[in-house]
Design an enzyme around this catalytic site. Sequence first.
Site, PDB file in Angstrom:
ATOM      1  CB  ALA A  16       6.140  -0.662 -13.872  1.00  0.00           C
ATOM      2  CB  ILE A  20      -2.419  -3.145 -11.445  1.00  0.00           C
ATOM      3  CG1 ILE A  20      -3.434  -4.033 -10.737  1.00  0.00           C
ATOM      4  CG2 ILE A  20      -2.853  -1.674 -11.370  1.00  0.00           C
ATOM      5  CD1 ILE A  20      -3.588  -3.750  -9.251  1.00  0.00           C
ATOM      6  N   GLY A 134      -1.136  -1.432  -3.545  1.00  0.00           N
ATOM      7  CA  GLY A 134      -0.748  -2.775  -3.089  1.00  0.00           C
ATOM      8  C   GLY A 134      -1.399  -3.093  -1.747  1.00  0.00           C
ATOM      9  CG  ASP A 163     -13.333  -0.729  -2.527  1.00  0.00           C
ATOM     10  OD1 ASP A 163     -13.387  -1.938  -2.758  1.00  0.00           O
ATOM     11  OD2 ASP A 163     -12.306  -0.151  -2.123  1.00  0.00           O
ATOM     12  NE  ARG A 166     -14.423  -4.075  -7.272  1.00  0.00           N
ATOM     13  CZ  ARG A 166     -13.369  -4.608  -6.676  1.00  0.00           C
ATOM     14  NH1 ARG A 166     -13.202  -4.484  -5.367  1.00  0.00           N
ATOM     15  NH2 ARG A 166     -12.463  -5.271  -7.373  1.00  0.00           N
ATOM     16  CG  HIS A 191      -9.281  -1.963  -0.682  1.00  0.00           C
ATOM     17  ND1 HIS A 191     -10.369  -1.968  -1.531  1.00  0.00           N
ATOM     18  CD2 HIS A 191      -8.394  -2.834  -1.215  1.00  0.00           C
ATOM     19  CE1 HIS A 191     -10.138  -2.798  -2.531  1.00  0.00           C
ATOM     20  NE2 HIS A 191      -8.960  -3.353  -2.353  1.00  0.00           N
TER      21      HIS A 191
END
Length: 331
Positions: A16, A20, A134, A163, A166, A191
């Site tokens: 946290a 991110i 992660g 993704d 994007r 990913h």
Amino acid sequence: MMFIMNEPITVSVTGAAGQIGYALLFRIASGAMFGTDQPVNLRLIEIEPGMKALAGVVMELDDCAFPCLNEVVATSDLAEGFKGANWALLVGSVPRGPGMERNDLLGINGKIFTGQGQAIAANAASDVRTLVVGNPCNTNCLIAMNAAKGVPNNQFFAMTRLDENRAKSQLAKKAGVHQNDVTNLCIWGNHSATQYPDYTNAKIKGAPVTDAISDAEWLQGEFIKNVQQRGAAIIQARGTSSAASAANGVVDTVRSLTTPTPEGDWTSVAVCSTGEYGIEAGLIASMPIRTDGKTWEVVEGVEVDVFSRAKIDASVAELQGEKEAVADLLV
Ligand code: NAD
Ligand code: LMR
């Protein structure tokens, strides 16, 4: 007049105090994830070295006086951190640096997800849904899912929405349209640099992408490569990995899984395969998903042509290799 409040949703976030985390928590607390009329409890988890910075983040959350933020707990104790969680957002882990692939992180990050999976099973709410961010997120999700005995596999997800976003943005720019005009964009597989952004089924203004973009060489080459390599390009440019767009991907993923999918469309998220589209059962692979806001399903009948088949198979083969590499963590 009686004022009826919804019961708070409890969201646990690991890492946290990281990049991110810093971009994500304020969006959850502001109502961007569950709506501004939905109270939220945040349970923020960090390792000991991150606790001082996390205390500062909590001060900033206090200083926003968010109307829908109900309670904030900051802890390095997993049992306390996942207590009563309806959502577990597993962000905490080491990001890659320049020149690395995401699965180079498996040896460092993989083991984090056994303890977290066990703690989720022991402490979270029975409806807990876990989204792993992660990296390498698909295989870390596999590890967490295996460790979380008793929690159904269909409550585990790994993030490929960044993704998808994007890819939509790349197609929109090339076609000279707004990104809202691009739908039905599925990311298949991992990913990673093998992911397949499927332009063959995507639509622009409801029509095949090839109606708006006739440059097949670009679609089969540069477009796919740009999406596959976008994370690396950001690391090259920023020196650190994507954070605000990743946090936005988390918000979009959770919103997409908790609100009905628009008619005819789908969204991308990696889920535990039960053999759909020939993808080995038990792997966490990205596929086209639909939901009514409560339960989700893999969209059936999406056409997979020869080009797509080869791309999907390559990404699934990589996932199989990652699974073998972490066999000792899948107890
Ligand atoms: P960061 O280094 O800024 O923050 C990570 C935080 O996690 C740190 O504060 C660290 O103390 C904490 N942490 C480490 N181990 C932990 C543990 N066991 N329990 C709880 N917290 C722990 O990194 P970041 O930029 O926030 O990225 C986090 C992860 O997200 C990285 O693995 C990155 O590669 C990944 N990522 C994934 C996507 C995606 O699309 N799936 C996108 C961007 C980043
Ligand atoms: C991304 O796609 O931006 C993240 O997975 C970070 C990375 O390592 O590329």
